[in-house]
Write a protein that holds these residues in place. Structure first.
Motif, mmCIF file in Angstrom:
data_model
loop_
_atom_site.group_PDB
_atom_site.id
_atom_site.type_symbol
_atom_site.label_atom_id
_atom_site.label_comp_id
_atom_site.label_asym_id
_atom_site.label_seq_id
_atom_site.Cartn_x
_atom_site.Cartn_y
_atom_site.Cartn_z
ATOM 1 N N ILE B 17 0.839 -1.212 0.000
ATOM 2 C CA ILE B 17 0.000 0.000 0.000
ATOM 3 C C ILE B 17 0.868 1.254 0.000
ATOM 4 O O ILE B 17 0.629 2.193 -0.759
ATOM 5 C CB ILE B 17 -0.952 0.002 1.223
ATOM 6 N N HIS B 18 1.928 1.252 0.834
ATOM 7 C CA HIS B 18 2.837 2.410 0.859
ATOM 8 C C HIS B 18 3.395 2.678 -0.534
ATOM 9 O O HIS B 18 3.394 3.812 -1.011
ATOM 10 C CB HIS B 18 4.003 2.158 1.828
ATOM 11 N N LEU B 56 -8.962 5.870 -3.042
ATOM 12 C CA LEU B 56 -8.454 5.353 -1.770
ATOM 13 C C LEU B 56 -9.527 5.371 -0.686
ATOM 14 O O LEU B 56 -9.625 4.444 0.117
ATOM 15 C CB LEU B 56 -7.233 6.167 -1.333
ATOM 16 N N LEU B 57 -10.348 6.423 -0.713
ATOM 17 C CA LEU B 57 -11.425 6.508 0.272
ATOM 18 C C LEU B 57 -12.398 5.344 0.075
ATOM 19 O O LEU B 57 -12.826 4.688 1.041
ATOM 20 C CB LEU B 57 -12.154 7.841 0.112
ATOM 21 N N LEU B 58 -12.725 5.060 -1.192
ATOM 22 C CA LEU B 58 -13.643 3.949 -1.464
ATOM 23 C C LEU B 58 -13.017 2.612 -1.060
ATOM 24 O O LEU B 58 -13.697 1.752 -0.494
ATOM 25 C CB LEU B 58 -14.026 3.927 -2.945
ATOM 26 N N ILE B 59 -11.720 2.453 -1.337
ATOM 27 C CA ILE B 59 -11.063 1.197 -0.952
ATOM 28 C C ILE B 59 -11.087 1.043 0.566
ATOM 29 O O ILE B 59 -11.329 -0.043 1.093
ATOM 30 C CB ILE B 59 -9.615 1.147 -1.475
ATOM 31 N N SER B 60 -10.851 2.158 1.271
ATOM 32 C CA SER B 60 -10.857 2.059 2.739
ATOM 33 C C SER B 60 -12.246 1.672 3.237
ATOM 34 O O SER B 60 -12.386 0.987 4.247
ATOM 35 C CB SER B 60 -10.386 3.373 3.371
ATOM 36 N N LEU B 61 -13.280 2.093 2.493
ATOM 37 C CA LEU B 61 -14.647 1.729 2.894
ATOM 38 C C LEU B 61 -14.982 0.287 2.514
ATOM 39 O O LEU B 61 -15.975 -0.265 2.962
ATOM 40 C CB LEU B 61 -15.657 2.675 2.233
ATOM 41 N N LEU B 62 -14.144 -0.289 1.660
ATOM 42 C CA LEU B 62 -14.396 -1.665 1.227
ATOM 43 C C LEU B 62 -13.818 -2.671 2.227
ATOM 44 O O LEU B 62 -14.234 -3.835 2.261
ATOM 45 C CB LEU B 62 -13.761 -1.861 -0.154
ATOM 46 N N VAL B 63 -12.864 -2.196 3.051
ATOM 47 C CA VAL B 63 -12.135 -3.120 3.930
ATOM 48 C C VAL B 63 -13.055 -3.855 4.906
ATOM 49 O O VAL B 63 -13.048 -5.090 4.975
ATOM 50 C CB VAL B 63 -11.032 -2.371 4.704
ATOM 51 N N LEU B 82 -5.024 3.040 4.670
ATOM 52 C CA LEU B 82 -5.730 3.446 3.454
ATOM 53 C C LEU B 82 -6.429 4.789 3.645
ATOM 54 O O LEU B 82 -6.379 5.669 2.792
ATOM 55 C CB LEU B 82 -6.742 2.367 3.058
ATOM 56 N N GLY B 83 -7.057 4.940 4.814
ATOM 57 C CA GLY B 83 -7.736 6.196 5.106
ATOM 58 C C GLY B 83 -6.753 7.358 5.162
ATOM 59 O O GLY B 83 -7.030 8.448 4.652
ATOM 60 N N LEU B 84 -5.581 7.094 5.753
ATOM 61 C CA LEU B 84 -4.576 8.163 5.837
ATOM 62 C C LEU B 84 -4.078 8.561 4.450
ATOM 63 O O LEU B 84 -3.871 9.733 4.165
ATOM 64 C CB LEU B 84 -3.401 7.715 6.716
ATOM 65 N N TYR B 85 -3.917 7.574 3.568
ATOM 66 C CA TYR B 85 -3.485 7.921 2.219
ATOM 67 C C TYR B 85 -4.576 8.650 1.444
ATOM 68 O O TYR B 85 -4.283 9.515 0.617
ATOM 69 C CB TYR B 85 -2.994 6.686 1.454
ATOM 70 N N ALA B 86 -5.835 8.324 1.721
ATOM 71 C CA ALA B 86 -6.927 9.089 1.108
ATOM 72 C C ALA B 86 -6.779 10.552 1.517
ATOM 73 O O ALA B 86 -6.908 11.467 0.693
ATOM 74 C CB ALA B 86 -8.283 8.540 1.544
ATOM 75 N N PHE B 87 -6.454 10.769 2.799
ATOM 76 C CA PHE B 87 -6.266 12.138 3.275
ATOM 77 C C PHE B 87 -5.033 12.785 2.630
ATOM 78 O O PHE B 87 -5.075 13.951 2.232
ATOM 79 C CB PHE B 87 -6.135 12.162 4.804
ATOM 80 N N LEU B 185 -22.635 4.059 -3.362
ATOM 81 C CA LEU B 185 -23.921 3.609 -2.818
ATOM 82 C C LEU B 185 -23.871 2.120 -2.471
ATOM 83 O O LEU B 185 -24.453 1.697 -1.475
ATOM 84 C CB LEU B 185 -25.049 3.918 -3.808
ATOM 85 N N ILE B 186 -23.159 1.345 -3.296
ATOM 86 C CA ILE B 186 -23.006 -0.083 -2.968
ATOM 87 C C ILE B 186 -22.285 -0.226 -1.629
ATOM 88 O O ILE B 186 -22.714 -0.965 -0.738
ATOM 89 C CB ILE B 186 -22.227 -0.818 -4.080
ATOM 90 N N LEU B 187 -21.182 0.535 -1.475
ATOM 91 C CA LEU B 187 -20.420 0.445 -0.222
ATOM 92 C C LEU B 187 -21.250 0.892 0.978
ATOM 93 O O LEU B 187 -21.155 0.314 2.063
ATOM 94 C CB LEU B 187 -19.143 1.293 -0.323
ATOM 95 N N LEU B 188 -22.069 1.918 0.762
ATOM 96 C CA LEU B 188 -22.898 2.391 1.877
ATOM 97 C C LEU B 188 -24.015 1.390 2.179
ATOM 98 O O LEU B 188 -24.438 1.257 3.328
ATOM 99 C CB LEU B 188 -23.482 3.776 1.567
ATOM 100 N N SER B 189 -24.469 0.675 1.141
ATOM 101 C CA SER B 189 -25.574 -0.264 1.359
ATOM 102 C C SER B 189 -25.150 -1.418 2.271
ATOM 103 O O SER B 189 -25.972 -2.004 2.964
ATOM 104 C CB SER B 189 -26.099 -0.802 0.026
ATOM 105 N N PHE B 190 -23.862 -1.726 2.291
ATOM 106 C CA PHE B 190 -23.370 -2.741 3.233
ATOM 107 C C PHE B 190 -23.595 -2.298 4.676
ATOM 108 O O PHE B 190 -23.554 -3.097 5.599
ATOM 109 C CB PHE B 190 -21.866 -3.005 3.049
ATOM 110 N N ARG B 191 -23.737 -0.984 4.841
ATOM 111 C CA ARG B 191 -23.852 -0.439 6.205
ATOM 112 C C ARG B 191 -25.229 0.165 6.431
ATOM 113 O O ARG B 191 -25.387 1.083 7.227
ATOM 114 C CB ARG B 191 -22.792 0.652 6.387
ATOM 115 N N ARG B 192 -26.191 -0.363 5.685
ATOM 116 C CA ARG B 192 -27.543 0.183 5.724
ATOM 117 C C ARG B 192 -28.039 0.362 7.159
ATOM 118 O O ARG B 192 -28.463 1.443 7.558
ATOM 119 C CB ARG B 192 -28.467 -0.764 4.963
#
Lengths: 333, 207
Positions: B17-18, B56-63, B82-87, B185-192
């Motif tokens: 990842i680095h 990167l933000l989406l990948i971090s949400l996929l973890v 991953l979140g830090l790299y998104a930032f 939306l798919i990623l958010l739906s996992f956390r409905r």
């Protein structure tokens, strides 16, 4: 006789990176942005297309003979040819700035037909050769201000649109001039596929008021930097209206029609609140999504050599202000 | 399906990842500095850093959904990175905008952030990501206790703001922003359920 003894450090011809490979670095970078860091986005039609088109032969431009007009030309630093010809908005060949150069090299400009008709006494049809031979050509160095707040300085070659219109003898009822770009989905991927062409309703159309079209600054351009136009810049013939935002300067024109009604224009049809019919460069009227008060001038130099300069009313071409006397330019933006 | 991840695997994954996050970033700025990024290096940098931050933000949400679905809890240990790299990419995007696009014209920077909705939205997302990055250490996690989780739930809001910023910034070619909306939306739906609860709680505290 010159005998050259190669030094050990000299590169031999075979070691030189082929141009195609060299140019591919940017596609690789893009691919990394879209796929490398993520692999999230599998399909990207334009990127995929440009990936393969890198090996192709480049479009051949030919030298033109012309005179230099200092009367209309600016002496500001020119934007280098490689930037003028690699940073283009020409959605018919894709919406990214680098797409037109990558996707337009096979574009056929000969044979070409340009028709001038509508409210004229003598409709005219020009073939490819007539575009560069009917009128004496002159070079004019104009500023080009894009509505996206960047600008360039470009040595165009062409003739005043007034010459062409006058030759067709406009009727007194003619008030406007409508322009149309070639519609040829076979050659223009953006017209085949709305996902490549940004969902625009083709063909691209533009318009001017007749007095704007007859203004001596309004140029029909057939070349730049001494040679015929590259396809990404609107070959074989395009409009250049230097005091208006770049999208007014329609490319690869096949038809010019004089009308009595204000013609529809592509960007106005798409978003009338953001793009007006007049589209005069005006620092006082912001685009709804960004300021138009200043612009980034693209010359040479990388990231650390950028310059932001104030935008001037009518892009600095004050002589056209009399065309708009008494008009509310905030309303007619 | 069962997948066992050892410490070694996680270490390898982190190194990967680095490298995949840092090398392109360094390379793109170097290419930009020597004017090898096409006609307008500034646009190119802005697009690259922006889209990469979103990736990167989406990948971090996929973890979390991946770790849950395939029962590989150790995978969660790469999420912070991953979140830090998104930032980091979001910061590169923001700094490029004020340094290279607006050339440190402060009045213009402030008025654009306030007046232009798509900039306002993008800037808000950046501020959220910055707060999350600053409170991402284990020390902050301990100090903040229960608040920490509610604070870091703001990542969903940030992701929505980023998607809005993106679709709002384009002139007419909305296909790609729409694809990103679909992925989000798919990623958010996992956390409905979690998100529904969050909204309910918010309503209660407001009532």
């Amino acid at each position: 006789m010159l005998i050259k003894i190669p030094k050990k450090s000299d590169e031999s011809e075979s070691q030189v990176t082929p141009q195609a490979v060299y140019q591919q670095r940017r596609s690789m970078l893009k691919a990394m942005g879209f796929l490398g860091t993520s692999a999230l986005l599998a399909s990207q039609p334009v990127r995929a297309l440009s990936w393969f088109s890198d090996d192709q032969e480049m479009f051949k431009t030919t030298p033109l003979s012309f005179t230099k007009t200092t009367e209309f030309s600016t002496s500001e630093t020119l934007t280098p040819l490689d930037k003028v010809s690699s940073h283009n908005n020409f959605y018919e060949f894709g919406t990214a700035k680098s797409d037109p150069k990558e996707n337009a090299q096979q574009f056929k400009v000969d044979p070409w037909t340009l028709t001038i008709d509508g409210l004229v006494e003598k409709p005219i049809t020009l073939d490819y050769d007539a575009l560069t031979t009917l009128f004496p050509l002159e070079e004019r160095i104009y500023r080009l201000r894009c509505v996206e707040a960047w600008s360039m300085v470009i040595p165009w070659i062409g003739f005043s649109l007034a010459n062409l219109i006058k030759r067709a003898n406009p009727l007194s009822s003619a008030k406007y001039v409508a322009f149309e770009t070639l519609e040829d989905p076979k050659q223009m991927p953006g017209q085949r596929n709305p996902f490549i062409g940004g969902g625009i309703d083709y063909p691209y159309v533009e318009g001017l008021r007749l007095d704007e079209a007859l203004h001596p600054l309004t140029l029909m351009s057939v070349g730049l930097y001494g040679e015929t136009l590259p396809p990404q810049n609107g070959a074989p013939i395009r409009l250049v209206v230097p005091w208006k935002y770049g999208f007014k300067s329609i490319k690869s024109i096949v038809r010019i029609k004089l009308t009595d009604k204000q013609p529809p224009t592509t960007w106005q049809k798409l978003a009338a609140n953001e793009y007006g019919f007049y589209a005069n460069v005006n620092p006082a009227v912001a685009h709804p999504r960004w300021s138009q008060a200043s612009e980034r001038r693209i010359t040479s130099g990388g990231l650390f050599n950028q310059s932001r300069i104030p935008t001037l009313p009518f892009n600095g071409y004050d002589e056209v202000s009399e065309l708009y006397k008494g008009m509310d330019l905030r309303r007619y933006f | 399906m069962k997948l066992r991840l050892t410490n070694k695997h996680i270490f390898g994954l982190k190194v990967f990842i680095h490298l995949t996050a840092l090398l392109p970033l360094i390379w793109v700025f170097y290419q930009g500095a020597i004017d090898q990024l096409g006609g307008d290096p500034v646009k190119e940098i802005l697009h690259f850093t922006g889209i990469s931050a979103f990736n990167l933000l989406l990948i971090s949400l996929l973890v979390a959904p991946l770790a849950k679905r395939f029962k590989i809890a150790p995978l969660m240990r790469v999420r912070r990175l991953l979140g830090l790299y998104a930032f980091v990419y979001a910061m590169a995007h923001f700094l490029s905008y004020i340094f290279f696009e607006l050339q440190l014209a402060w009045q213009l920077i402030i008025s654009e952030i306030i007046k232009r909705p798509y900039i306002t939205v993008g800037f808000s997302a950046f501020v959220i990501l910055m707060i999350l990055a600053l409170t991402s250490t284990s020390w902050a996690q301990r100090k903040l206790g229960r608040i920490w989780q509610s604070l870091h739930n703001l990542v969903y809001l940030a992701a929505i703001l980023v998607a809005l910023h993106y679709i709002w910034s384009v002139k007419s070619d909305v296909l790609q922003p729409l694809i990103y909306w679909a992925l989000l939306l798919i990623l958010l739906s996992f956390r409905r359920q979690k998100i529904q609860q969050l909204i309910k709680k918010r309503k209660k505290t407001l009532a």
